[in-house]
Design a protein around this motif. Structure first.
Motif, short mmCIF file in Angstrom:
data_model
loop_
_atom_site.label_atom_id
_atom_site.label_comp_id
_atom_site.label_asym_id
_atom_site.label_seq_id
_atom_site.Cartn_x
_atom_site.Cartn_y
_atom_site.Cartn_z
N MET A 105 36.97 46.69 60.08
CA MET A 105 36.27 45.74 59.19
C MET A 105 34.76 45.88 59.37
O MET A 105 34.28 46.17 60.46
N PRO A 106 33.99 45.66 58.30
CA PRO A 106 32.53 45.79 58.41
C PRO A 106 31.91 44.61 59.14
O PRO A 106 32.31 43.46 58.96
N ALA A 107 30.90 44.92 59.97
CA ALA A 107 30.27 43.89 60.80
C ALA A 107 29.61 42.80 59.97
O ALA A 107 29.51 41.65 60.42
N TRP A 108 29.19 43.13 58.75
CA TRP A 108 28.47 42.13 57.95
C TRP A 108 29.34 40.93 57.58
O TRP A 108 28.81 39.87 57.20
N LEU A 109 30.65 41.08 57.69
CA LEU A 109 31.52 39.91 57.46
C LEU A 109 31.16 38.76 58.39
O LEU A 109 31.27 37.58 58.02
N LEU A 110 30.73 39.11 59.62
CA LEU A 110 30.48 38.09 60.63
C LEU A 110 29.17 37.35 60.41
O LEU A 110 28.89 36.36 61.09
N ALA A 111 28.36 37.82 59.47
CA ALA A 111 27.10 37.12 59.17
C ALA A 111 27.35 35.86 58.34
O ALA A 111 26.48 34.99 58.28
N GLU A 112 28.51 35.78 57.73
CA GLU A 112 28.79 34.65 56.85
C GLU A 112 29.34 33.47 57.65
O GLU A 112 30.25 33.64 58.47
N PRO A 113 28.81 32.28 57.43
CA PRO A 113 29.27 31.11 58.19
C PRO A 113 30.73 30.80 57.90
O PRO A 113 31.20 30.92 56.77
N ASP A 114 31.44 30.45 58.96
CA ASP A 114 32.84 30.02 58.84
C ASP A 114 33.76 31.09 58.29
O ASP A 114 34.81 30.78 57.71
N TYR A 370 15.44 30.44 69.03
CA TYR A 370 16.55 30.69 69.94
C TYR A 370 17.09 32.10 69.70
O TYR A 370 16.86 32.69 68.64
N PRO A 371 17.80 32.67 70.65
CA PRO A 371 18.38 34.01 70.44
C PRO A 371 19.38 33.98 69.29
O PRO A 371 20.12 33.01 69.11
N VAL A 372 19.38 35.05 68.51
CA VAL A 372 20.26 35.17 67.35
C VAL A 372 21.10 36.42 67.51
O VAL A 372 20.59 37.47 67.90
N PRO A 373 22.42 36.35 67.23
CA PRO A 373 23.23 37.57 67.34
C PRO A 373 22.86 38.59 66.27
O PRO A 373 22.25 38.27 65.25
N MET A 374 23.26 39.84 66.52
CA MET A 374 22.93 40.95 65.63
C MET A 374 23.26 40.66 64.18
O MET A 374 22.47 40.91 63.26
N LEU A 377 21.08 38.94 61.81
CA LEU A 377 19.84 39.64 61.47
C LEU A 377 20.09 40.86 60.59
O LEU A 377 19.19 41.67 60.37
N GLY A 378 21.34 41.01 60.13
CA GLY A 378 21.67 42.15 59.29
C GLY A 378 21.88 43.44 60.06
O GLY A 378 21.89 44.53 59.48
N GLN A 379 22.05 43.34 61.39
CA GLN A 379 22.26 44.52 62.23
C GLN A 379 23.74 44.66 62.53
O GLN A 379 24.42 43.69 62.84
N ILE A 478 12.46 38.96 68.85
CA ILE A 478 13.68 39.76 68.81
C ILE A 478 13.40 41.08 68.12
O ILE A 478 12.75 41.12 67.06
N HIS A 479 13.89 42.17 68.71
CA HIS A 479 13.80 43.50 68.09
C HIS A 479 15.21 44.06 67.90
O HIS A 479 15.95 44.25 68.87
N SER A 480 15.60 44.29 66.65
CA SER A 480 16.86 44.97 66.36
C SER A 480 16.68 46.47 66.60
O SER A 480 15.69 47.06 66.15
#
Length: 582
Positions: A105-114, A370-374, A377-379, A478-480
């Motif tokens: 599955m593509p990682a960008w799915l996890l950027a969406e809330p819930d 605060y720290p943000v997961p990848m 940030l679109g990474q 933060i640096h991606s």
């Protein structure tokens, strides 16, 4: 046009009985120049079918941006298989497992809330529909009903090991049918009651996956499906490896005996794998069966199967062919010529680019309270660095990275304090802050998202927060670092500083061939050859060399860049003509 169906306990192709003898080769784990070589070796072994997953994250790396070229050219892979006379089974599930990053599955799915995965969740299904709208029209002309080689396609993958959402499975079935997929559909699950109960779909052929005891497995399948052919969709004739463990092997004779038993029962079979290939780039997956466990998979996907990682027949290849010849008449074996292997010798790195001096050249800073997961940030893959300033003085207190995914190097004023690893709990980093304060930096590596089980929702980086003692720290830069473009690195002469750095070297190739990169003396990092990400290395084993397919090289000058996390005491590498996996 052709037909493939079953009646009673037999499969039929164009109304002639057929026993499917299939092997898995994943196009996305083999450079395209070698697809025909591997497929010809499959056919020469007596197989009549090739099976492959389709990896969603290869084909839709960014939402709405599709890729079906190069190593992602699934259509070409299938066309080559058809040209040489093989049937094809495709498993185009949203989820594939496969020890592949995030189960495909593509990682960008996890950027969406819930976001909810692998269930009847409309936002997830909308993304599946968009993917199917891009993928399935490419496969439809290749169906046997359209004159192509595809005889069957799968709905989801081992779903009963994960859930029991029947509306979800039926949605996928209907989604395929309404897009013109009119070949045999099937499911595959482990031979356990709850797995079959959760994973089967009405009106769809059920198959089972196992590595041994076929009579027992097929008896369980018969309990739930008594009027259809029996097929092992994944015959685990080898196994994959994690870091920090030995290379898995299985005796060829054991595999041959189990295969003989299956074929004698009239069962069809798909070898998982026939040829494993390589987890190039950052596409290795990981296992995490409990909330606190995490085991990333190595770069090699050799799998100890019939063709090794570089595509050469093993003892298992000849043992299996001998069994198949007992059950079917085979032509004399005609293997392609072995692919040349060469040892190009030692290469000295001539340039070094310290990450600390180059981070602003390859990444734009992002400010956050605060720290943000990848993913937020679109990474998708690679590394991410979090930096902040701590006022002082402060007494010695432990640093707590709350919910670290996956491995972090911790620096205070540029000096490394230690490493924290999600898979090794118990490590403690403590420090005091002087009167004038100090700069804290945390470099986090995404070591591969979980690909199987209940913890596949696996965001990367610092996913909660960072505390010094009891106090959460804020005001982060933060640096991606996806490492997808290294062209702006500024290389300087090699220094003695042992810090995360990119090392660059050049080597000359007079005659292009496959080779293996030996990294003795290096600790952990990633290798790029002529801009291609070969994958990760790590001196904890079992993998001591990285496979370098010849098509990645060119006659004349070639470039190698190594991102080494812990610094290289002797920045030299060697190209050898044999792998070291064990």
């Amino acid at each position: 046009m052709s037909t493939f169906h079953y009646s009673g306990f037999s499969f039929y192709f164009n109304n002639e009985p057929i026993q499917i003898i299939s092997g898995a080769i994943h196009y996305f784990r083999v450079v395209p120049e070698y697809w025909e070589d591997r497929l010809l070796k499959l056919k020469a072994c007596g197989f009549n079918t090739v099976e492959t997953y389709a990896a969603w994250n290869i084909h839709e790396p960014q939402k709405g941006q599709y890729n079906f070229e190069g190593i992602a050219d699934l259509v070409r892979f299938i066309e080559i298989a058809g040209k040489i006379g093989l049937h094809v089974i495709v498993r185009p599930s949203p989820y594939i497992c496969a020890e592949w990053e995030f189960g495909g599955m593509p990682a960008w799915l996890l950027a969406e809330p819930d976001m909810r995965l692998r269930c009847y969740h409309k936002p997830f299904l909308e993304h599946v529909d968009a993917y199917y709208d891009a993928l399935l029209p490419k496969l439809r002309p290749l169906l046997c009903t359209q004159g192509g080689p595809i005889i069957a396609m799968q709905i989801e993958n081992e779903y009963g090991s994960y859930g029991n959402d029947k509306p979800y499975l039926n949605y996928l079935k209907d989604a395929m049918i309404k897009r013109g997929i009119d070949v045999l559909l099937f499911t595959s699950d482990g031979p356990e009651d709850y797995m079959l109960q959760g994973g089967m779909v009405d009106g769809v052929l059920a198959t089972v996956n196992f590595g041994s005891r076929p009579a027992e497995a097929f008896a369980k399948l018969r309990k739930y499906q008594s009027d259809a052919p029996i097929m092992c969709m994944e015959f685990w004739n080898g196994w994959f490896d994690h870091w920090r463990e030995g290379h898995h092997t299985r005796p060829a004779q054991d595999v041959a005996e189990v295969l003989d038993e299956m074929l004698s029962m009239g069962a069809s079979v798909n070898f998982y794998m026939f040829h494993g290939g390589t987890n190039f780039g950052f596409y290795n997956g990981a296992n995490g069966h409990t909330e606190d466990s995490y085991e990333p998979t190595i770069t090699s996907y050799d799998y100890d199967v019939l063709l090794n990682e570089s595509g050469e027949p093993t003892d298992k290849y000849y043992a299996v062919r001998e069994v198949i010849a007992k059950h079917q008449k085979l032509a004399d074996i005609e293997l392609p010529q072995p692919v040349a292997k060469r040892a190009y010798g030692e290469v000295a790195m001539t340039g070094q680019a310290a990450l600390s001096l180059n981070i602003s050249r390859i990444s734009q800073p992002i400010q956050s309270a605060y720290p943000v997961p990848m993913e937020k940030l679109g990474q998708d893959y690679g590394f991410i660095q979090y930096s902040t300033f701590l006022s002082g003085p402060r007494p010695k207190q432990p640093l707590n990275i709350q919910d670290l995914h996956d491995r972090a190097l911790v620096f205070l004023d540029g000096r490394i304090l230690g490493t924290l690893d999600r898979s090794q709990s118990g490590a403690i980093i403590e420090f005091e802050v002087p009167e004038g304060g100090a700069h804290l930096s945390i470099l986090v590596e995404n070591m591969g998202r979980v690909n199987y089980g209940p913890y596949i929702k696996d965001l990367k980086g610092v996913t909660e927060g960072v505390r010094h003692g009891m106090q959460f720290l804020s005001d982060w830069t933060i640096h991606s670092l996806p490492l997808s473009d290294l062209s702006d690195l500024l290389f300087e002469p090699i220094s003695s500083h042992m810090e995360p750095s990119f090392y660059r070297g050049e080597f000359t190739v007079n005659s292009v061939a496959d080779t293996f990169l030996s990294l003795d003396g290096w600790i952990k990092g990633v290798v790029f050859v002529n801009g291609f990400n070969l994958g990760r290395y790590w001196n904890v084993g079992p993998q001591r060399t990285l496979y370098v397919p010849g098509p990645l090289l060119r006659e004349g000058s070639n470039e190698i860049i190594i991102f080494e996390l812990h610094g290289a005491a002797a920045p030299r590498i060697r190209f050898v003509d044999k792998p070291d996996l064990g």
